[in-house]
Design a protein around this motif. Structure first.
Motif, PDB file in Angstrom:
ATOM      1  N   ASN A  14      20.297  -6.338 -20.735  1.00 53.32           N
ATOM      2  CA  ASN A  14      21.606  -6.037 -21.299  1.00 53.32           C
ATOM      3  C   ASN A  14      22.518  -5.588 -20.156  1.00 53.32           C
ATOM      4  O   ASN A  14      22.266  -4.558 -19.533  1.00 53.32           O
ATOM      5  CB  ASN A  14      21.514  -4.928 -22.347  1.00 53.32           C
ATOM      6  CG  ASN A  14      20.726  -5.355 -23.569  1.00 53.32           C
ATOM      7  OD1 ASN A  14      21.163  -6.229 -24.322  1.00 53.32           O
ATOM      8  ND2 ASN A  14      19.557  -4.760 -23.771  1.00 53.32           N
ATOM      9  N   ARG A  39      23.661 -10.102 -23.178  1.00 51.28           N
ATOM     10  CA  ARG A  39      22.213  -9.964 -23.360  1.00 51.28           C
ATOM     11  C   ARG A  39      21.562 -11.292 -23.019  1.00 51.28           C
ATOM     12  O   ARG A  39      21.945 -12.344 -23.547  1.00 51.28           O
ATOM     13  CB  ARG A  39      21.868  -9.555 -24.782  1.00 51.28           C
ATOM     14  CG  ARG A  39      20.355  -9.528 -25.073  1.00 51.28           C
ATOM     15  CD  ARG A  39      20.055  -8.976 -26.451  1.00 51.28           C
ATOM     16  NE  ARG A  39      20.412  -7.561 -26.532  1.00 51.28           N
ATOM     17  CZ  ARG A  39      20.404  -6.856 -27.658  1.00 51.28           C
ATOM     18  NH1 ARG A  39      20.089  -7.451 -28.804  1.00 51.28           N
ATOM     19  NH2 ARG A  39      20.728  -5.582 -27.640  1.00 51.28           N
ATOM     20  N   SER A  63      17.684 -13.316 -22.437  1.00 54.17           N
ATOM     21  CA  SER A  63      16.264 -13.268 -22.744  1.00 54.17           C
ATOM     22  C   SER A  63      15.644 -14.546 -22.201  1.00 54.17           C
ATOM     23  O   SER A  63      16.173 -15.636 -22.425  1.00 54.17           O
ATOM     24  CB  SER A  63      16.060 -13.165 -24.258  1.00 54.17           C
ATOM     25  OG  SER A  63      14.689 -13.270 -24.596  1.00 54.17           O
ATOM     26  N   GLU A  81      17.748  -2.096 -26.406  1.00 55.36           N
ATOM     27  CA  GLU A  81      19.136  -1.839 -26.051  1.00 55.36           C
ATOM     28  C   GLU A  81      19.285  -1.348 -24.615  1.00 55.36           C
ATOM     29  O   GLU A  81      20.400  -1.214 -24.116  1.00 55.36           O
ATOM     30  CB  GLU A  81      19.725  -0.786 -27.002  1.00 55.36           C
ATOM     31  CG  GLU A  81      19.769  -1.223 -28.457  1.00 55.36           C
ATOM     32  CD  GLU A  81      20.141  -0.086 -29.386  1.00 55.36           C
ATOM     33  OE1 GLU A  81      20.040   1.097 -28.961  1.00 55.36           O
ATOM     34  OE2 GLU A  81      20.534  -0.363 -30.533  1.00 55.36           O
TER      35      GLU A  81
END
Length: 335
Positions: free
Chosen positions: A166, A213, A215, A256
């Motif tokens: 993040n 964000r 991933s 987060e």
């Protein structure tokens, strides 16, 4: 739900008994008749052991790390896509003291979460506390053999690792900031960022307040041609527990936090998993004593590195830098 150090176990770096001795990897620069002779010795030890510790270098400023690094490589890495905050000592030399000293930084291989990672990193010290502030280096050939004997090692061999990050927007209103996406990708353009993450094959999402964000999956092992075997190649400093000691990040859920990681199939690491990996690393480690050592040239595949928490006493400082290079496109494992 929030986490803090009192609520979740922080994994120790062993009992202080290191398996390897730094002196076995040390070259004393003052004992060589010429720079050429020293460079030959550095090359020979680099290829044999993958770790060269230099003392009595005469280094006066961390920008000189460029000169020592150039003995091994010239393709200095700009740290694009890197996970940690970095200030700079020169165009190629970055600070490694941007993480508070009370934070335990876990074992990791630099840039292992990127498709192109540095094969070599060169650490240098101008000052260090009298007690602590060492870097730990762990022999990755030994740790890989031991890890593959465990359940978590087999899971990582099968499923790899998923890294979640993040990144805040430097123009946003975020009050908890670790690293902005502009500083990660060296651009102010969302379009440039999206081109980068798509080229890497990362999933990404723009969140409220401009947070990015990402991933992405990575193999947890990397094939080393010199050794002819796979080596564990991952970043435990990217797990959410890295922030357990660091306020206000420890008020956030793992997902987060600035970064966290999962087993590649999406399941979380258990405390036992992480403790197992740490214990294996600890049993094959040495301490780089920066009061004595000036420079260390580290093969980023053959050695992982870590930095336990330390304390700065009045009048003390820890002043260090790093360069990375010898870039290699990741090939993953060959099982």
């Amino acid at each position: 739900m929030t986490y803090n150090r009192a609520q979740r176990f922080i994994y120790p770096f062993g009992n202080g008994d290191l398996a390897l001795d730094m002196d076995a990897y040390t070259l004393d620069c003052s004992q060589y008749a010429s720079q050429h002779a020293l460079e030959i010795a550095i090359h020979d030890q680099w290829h044999e052991k993958g770790l060269v510790v230099l003392v009595n270098t005469g280094m006066q400023h961390l920008s000189e790390l460029e000169r020592w690094s150039a003995i091994i490589y010239q393709d200095f890495n700009a740290y694009e896509g890197g996970a940690a905050p970095r200030s700079k000592w020169s165009d190629a030399v970055y600070s490694i003291d941007d993480t508070p000293p009370h934070i335990d930084m876990g074992y990791h291989n630099e840039g292992c979460y990127l498709s192109v990672s540095p094969r070599c990193l060169v650490l240098g010290s101008m000052d260090c506390p009298k007690t602590g502030g060492w870097t730990l280096a762990s022999d990755n050939e030994v740790t890989t053999d031991e890890l593959l004997k465990t359940d978590i090692g087999q899971k990582l061999q099968k499923h790899g690792v998923r890294y979640v990050r993040n990144m805040t927007d430097k123009h946003g209103d975020n009050t908890i900031v670790h690293k902005h996406w502009q500083d990660t990708f060296l651009t102010e353009s969302r379009e440039d960022v999206e081109r980068y993450v798509l080229a890497e094959g990362w999933d990404h999402q723009w969140m409220p307040d401009g947070i990015l964000r990402t991933s992405y999956w990575a193999d947890a092992f990397e094939y080393n041609e010199k050794l002819g075997k796979n080596l564990f190649f991952a970043n435990l400093a990217n797990h959410g527990l890295f922030f357990d000691q660091w306020h206000p990040f420890n008020t956030l859920l793992d997902e987060e936090r600035p970064h966290t990681m999962l087993v590649g199939d999406g399941t979380p690491f258990t405390e036992e998993d992480i403790a197992t990996i740490y214990a294996i690393n600890n049993k094959a480690s040495l301490g780089l004593r920066w009061q004595d050592a000036d420079v260390a040239l580290i093969d980023n595949e053959r050695w992982s590195h870590a930095r336990p928490a330390y304390a700065i006493q009045p009048g003390e400082a820890r002043v260090m830098g790093v360069t990375t290079g010898m870039l290699k496109k990741r090939v993953g494992s060959r099982f």
